[in-house]
Structure formats: C-alpha cells, structure tokens
Write a protein that holds these residues in place. Structure first.
Motif, PDB file in Angstrom:
ATOM      1  N   ARG A  27       0.840  -1.196   0.000  1.00  0.00           N
ATOM      2  CA  ARG A  27       0.000   0.000   0.000  1.00  0.00           C
ATOM      3  C   ARG A  27       0.881   1.254   0.000  1.00  0.00           C
ATOM      4  NH1 ARG A  27      -3.106  -1.719   5.314  1.00  0.00           N
ATOM      5  NH2 ARG A  27      -0.924  -2.137   5.747  1.00  0.00           N
ATOM      6  N   ILE A  28       0.682   2.107  -0.975  1.00  0.00           N
ATOM      7  CA  ILE A  28       1.454   3.347  -1.102  1.00  0.00           C
ATOM      8  C   ILE A  28       0.543   4.507  -0.758  1.00  0.00           C
ATOM      9  CG2 ILE A  28       2.739   4.844  -2.677  1.00  0.00           C
ATOM     10  CD1 ILE A  28       3.402   2.304  -4.277  1.00  0.00           C
ATOM     11  N   GLY A  29       0.936   5.311   0.224  1.00  0.00           N
ATOM     12  CA  GLY A  29       0.123   6.432   0.683  1.00  0.00           C
ATOM     13  C   GLY A  29       0.602   7.761   0.123  1.00  0.00           C
ATOM     14  N   VAL A  30      -0.354   8.595  -0.262  1.00  0.00           N
ATOM     15  CA  VAL A  30      -0.047   9.933  -0.785  1.00  0.00           C
ATOM     16  C   VAL A  30      -0.815  10.958   0.056  1.00  0.00           C
ATOM     17  CG1 VAL A  30       0.021  11.416  -2.830  1.00  0.00           C
ATOM     18  CG2 VAL A  30       0.116   8.919  -3.095  1.00  0.00           C
ATOM     19  N   PRO A  31      -0.231  11.421   1.162  1.00  0.00           N
ATOM     20  CA  PRO A  31      -0.924  12.435   1.980  1.00  0.00           C
ATOM     21  C   PRO A  31      -0.935  13.795   1.283  1.00  0.00           C
ATOM     22  CG  PRO A  31       0.869  11.332   3.183  1.00  0.00           C
ATOM     23  CD  PRO A  31       1.046  11.032   1.742  1.00  0.00           C
ATOM     24  N   ALA A  32      -1.865  14.631   1.685  1.00  0.00           N
ATOM     25  CA  ALA A  32      -1.872  16.011   1.208  1.00  0.00           C
ATOM     26  C   ALA A  32      -0.731  16.766   1.876  1.00  0.00           C
ATOM     27  CB  ALA A  32      -3.208  16.667   1.541  1.00  0.00           C
ATOM     28  N   GLU A  33      -0.139  17.691   1.148  1.00  0.00           N
ATOM     29  CA  GLU A  33       0.939  18.514   1.704  1.00  0.00           C
ATOM     30  C   GLU A  33       0.342  19.583   2.613  1.00  0.00           C
ATOM     31  OE1 GLU A  33       4.231  17.956   1.133  1.00  0.00           O
ATOM     32  OE2 GLU A  33       3.667  16.209  -0.073  1.00  0.00           O
ATOM     33  N   THR A  34       0.978  19.819   3.739  1.00  0.00           N
ATOM     34  CA  THR A  34       0.463  20.804   4.696  1.00  0.00           C
ATOM     35  C   THR A  34       1.386  22.010   4.876  1.00  0.00           C
ATOM     36  OG1 THR A  34       1.458  19.547   6.514  1.00  0.00           O
ATOM     37  CG2 THR A  34      -0.843  19.069   5.983  1.00  0.00           C
ATOM     38  N   ALA A  35       2.578  21.982   4.282  1.00  0.00           N
ATOM     39  CA  ALA A  35       3.502  23.113   4.415  1.00  0.00           C
ATOM     40  C   ALA A  35       2.915  24.346   3.727  1.00  0.00           C
ATOM     41  CB  ALA A  35       4.854  22.765   3.792  1.00  0.00           C
ATOM     42  N   VAL A  36       3.123  25.494   4.324  1.00  0.00           N
ATOM     43  CA  VAL A  36       2.582  26.750   3.788  1.00  0.00           C
ATOM     44  C   VAL A  36       3.103  26.977   2.363  1.00  0.00           C
ATOM     45  CG1 VAL A  36       2.511  29.254   4.069  1.00  0.00           C
ATOM     46  CG2 VAL A  36       2.388  27.771   6.080  1.00  0.00           C
ATOM     47  N   GLY A  37       2.186  27.226   1.429  1.00  0.00           N
ATOM     48  CA  GLY A  37       2.563  27.550   0.060  1.00  0.00           C
ATOM     49  C   GLY A  37       2.876  26.358  -0.819  1.00  0.00           C
ATOM     50  N   GLU A  38       2.866  25.144  -0.255  1.00  0.00           N
ATOM     51  CA  GLU A  38       3.210  23.965  -1.062  1.00  0.00           C
ATOM     52  C   GLU A  38       1.989  23.482  -1.845  1.00  0.00           C
ATOM     53  OE1 GLU A  38       4.830  21.958  -3.228  1.00  0.00           O
ATOM     54  OE2 GLU A  38       6.368  22.290  -1.682  1.00  0.00           O
ATOM     55  N   ARG A  39       2.089  23.505  -3.169  1.00  0.00           N
ATOM     56  CA  ARG A  39       0.961  23.110  -4.019  1.00  0.00           C
ATOM     57  C   ARG A  39       1.233  21.824  -4.796  1.00  0.00           C
ATOM     58  NH1 ARG A  39       0.060  28.109  -7.651  1.00  0.00           N
ATOM     59  NH2 ARG A  39      -1.588  26.783  -8.503  1.00  0.00           N
ATOM     60  N   ARG A  40       2.444  21.300  -4.702  1.00  0.00           N
ATOM     61  CA  ARG A  40       2.741  20.058  -5.410  1.00  0.00           C
ATOM     62  C   ARG A  40       2.109  18.862  -4.701  1.00  0.00           C
ATOM     63  NH1 ARG A  40       9.141  20.683  -5.304  1.00  0.00           N
ATOM     64  NH2 ARG A  40       8.511  21.737  -3.374  1.00  0.00           N
TER      65      ARG A  40
END
Length: 377
Positions: A4-17
């Motif tokens: 299982r490969i997980g792809v969390p959402a980015e939470t760093a300010v300004g990070e859109r990738r």
C-alpha cells in the motif's frame, strides 16, 4: 496483501505540489500495488480526486494515507505527521537531512525507514531518480519569467519605428541545473546572457546554450566534489570572488543567482557594493534564499528594494508551477519505488549504491554519517 502506497496532502505553507500524479498512480496500480490518496491531495496541482479514482486509487483520509506501507511526500513531515506513521513503514521524499537533521532523528525514533530524495547519488543509473535536478530545472525557468515580469525593460532586441531597443543583459551565477535552465530560458526570451561558475568544467555547457562564460582571474583548486556539486570556497577566496564579480553584476539588468553548497550556507556572491553598481530598475532573483542567499541584502521569502534594485528571495518556486513540477517529481518517485519495491513489499538493499546513498534512517537509527554527525554536534 498488496503493498500500500500512501499519498498524503501537503500541509507546508505555500506547497501546491503533490507527490504522485494520476498518470503515475495508474502505472503503480497496473503493477499490482494499492495506492491510497488523501482526499484533496492533488487539488493544489489541479489534479482532482476523480482523476485519481478513475485510475484505480483509493481515496482515503489524511491519517490513513500516513498509515500506508510506503508513504511518498514532497516536504519534510511535521512531528504530528511522523506520529501517524507505523513502525517499519517507509517514507520517501524531500527530508532536508542536512538542514533539518532533527527530522531524521524523529523518523528513526518512530521506527520509519526514511529515504531522502536529496541524497540520490549522481550516477548514471540514478538519473531517473534525481528529484533535486528536476525541481532545480523548474526553479531556473520560473526565476527568469519572474525577472522578465519585474524588469521595466524588454528582454529581446527590438527594431521599431520608434528606434532600436537593446536587449536586456542577464547574468546567471552558478551553472548547475537551475543555472543552465535559467540561461536557456533567458536566451529564448532574447536576452544577452553571461554566466559564472567556479567550476571550469561547465564552461562548454554554458557556451553551448549561447551564453558568454565569465572567467575571473583567480585560481580555485578542486572546485567540484566527486558528486559534481560545487565545493565551498575558503573565506578569503569567497571575498576575492565577490569583489571580482562587482563590475559584471553592475553591468547586468538581471542577475539570477543559484549557487549553493549542500549542507552549507549559500556563498555570498553579490555584495552591497555590487548592488550599488546596478542601475535602478534592475532585478536580482536569489534562488539560494532558503539557505541564506547569494546576495547580502536578500530577505528569504520577501522582495527588497535597495537603491531602486529589486531583490527577490523566493523560497519554493517549483510550488508555483505545480502541474509540471508534480509530474516530474512523481516520475522520480516512481523510479525509486520500482527499484526497491514489488507488489509483495518494500525490499531494502544496502548492497545497492543508490539505496545506501538515499537511506537516512533504518531499524530505529539514523544511518547517514553526515546527519549523525550533525545530530551529535
């Protein structure tokens, strides 16, 4: 059970990738792996949840994504995010090991096997995993577009009924991947381009792009390390270098500075004297801002105006081009996953030069010697 490969959402300010794009998710699913994507993870990069679901991804919560067998990420995880990971799971992403060694320590304590994309060795077999170079190319391109937008002049030579307009003069400091991309982009926009680097070996690459290579009258022995990166100069040599660059900087309408040394403060190439020598309206884009900046007047994350010269200190230009930056980054992660994982599980291999290079933590310990030394200090 499939890996299982997980792809969390980015939470760093300004990070859109986002770490994986639908195109790459499809390939992993076709190879028999499960991909768990946090809802909304791709929104900032214009990849909707439906695009992931259509290629076979399972849309999950942020917590579930962090709980996967292998987690892929863009930015270093926070303490809270590390706490969501299972002991024995694998994290692959940018981890800033030399700038934030405490992240490695937390990952080791959590029992996570961490692979830092910054540590990919510069060997031919690992080129497809070279995420740093991929992101540097994005940054070099975007830096020139920002400069062209800010400069109160045309970039190209123009012949008009109102007379001839001379082309802008662009100076690129540092001819690594970001610098070479900046040169190529500035040339495409019609500017007259010159470039400086302490490594004479890059002279032919600079000239092949149509730029003039700036040669300073001082010797720099062993300017390049075994990985192809520039070495840090001794303090006296740095001062001499900056002084010799003053007239070249003073003649430039735009300066794009990209010089960085891994794990060190960025070298000072642009002194206050050099900025004073530039014409009002000139622009400096300092890509080394996250590491202190190549210009003494750079304020990371801000634009400073000094004697009419605009000094821009961007912190994360790839995040401003999230579609292609995410696509490029995802492909480097795909190459890493395919190298060391199968549908049955992740297979560490310390006999492999790439794995030894990128492995930051394993079996509850920080295994990278440089990072261990930083933690001890």
């Amino acid at each position: 059970m499939a890996l299982r490969i997980g792809v969390p959402a980015e939470t760093a300010v300004g990070e859109r990738r986002v770490a994986l794009v639908p195109e790459v998710v499809r390939r992993l699913v076709q190879q028999g792996m499960e991909v768990w994507v946090a809802k909304g993870a791709g929104t900032g990069a214009y990849f909707p949840d439906a695009a992931y679901a259509d290629v076979g991804a399972r849309m999950v919560s942020q917590e579930e994504a962090w709980g996967a067998d292998v987690v892929v990420h863009v930015q270093p995880p926070s303490e809270e995010e590390i706490a969501l990971m299972r002991s024995g799971s694998v994290l692959i992403g940018f981890l800033s090991p030399l700038d934030q060694p405490e992240v490695a320590d937390r990952l080791a304590r959590q029992g996570v096997v961490a692979l830092a994309m910054e540590l990919v060795p510069r060997i031919s077999r690992a080129q497809k995993m070279d995420a740093l170079s991929a992101m540097a190319a994005v940054a070099g391109y975007k830096a020139v577009l920002i400069a062209a937008n800010l400069l109160p002049k045309f970039f190209p030579l123009l012949t008009t009924a109102a007379g001839t307009v001379r082309p802008a003069s662009v100076l690129v400091l540092g001819a690594g991947v970001a610098g070479l991309q900046a040169i190529a982009t500035a040339r495409r926009l019609g500017a007259r381009v010159s470039a400086y680097d302490i490594r004479d070996v890059v002279k032919e690459e600079v000239q092949s792009l149509g730029a003039t290579f700036v040669e300073l009258p001082f010797e720099v022995p062993d300017a390049q390390d075994v990985s192809g990166y520039a070495k840090a100069l001794a303090e006296e040599k740095q001062r001499q270098q900056a002084q010799l660059l003053v007239p070249h900087i003073g003649r430039a309408d735009v300066v794009i500075s990209t010089a960085q040394v891994p794990g060190r403060r960025a070298p000072v190439l642009i002194t206050e004297e050099a900025v004073a020598a530039m014409q009002p309206g000139s622009v400096i884009i300092d890509l080394a801002a996250p590491n202190g900046g190549n210009c003494v007047l750079t304020q990371p994350g801000e634009t400073v105006i000094h004697n009419g010269v605009q000094i821009v200190g961007p912190l994360n230009l790839p995040a401003e081009m999230p579609v292609h930056a995410s696509q490029m980054y995802a492909r480097t992660l795909l190459a890493m996953i395919q190298e060391f994982a199968t549908p049955e599980g992740f297979k560490p291999n310390f006999e492999d030069e790439i794995f030894r290079g990128v492995c930051l933590t394993y079996n509850g310990e920080v295994v990278n010697e440089r990072v261990r030394a930083l933690l001890a200090a």
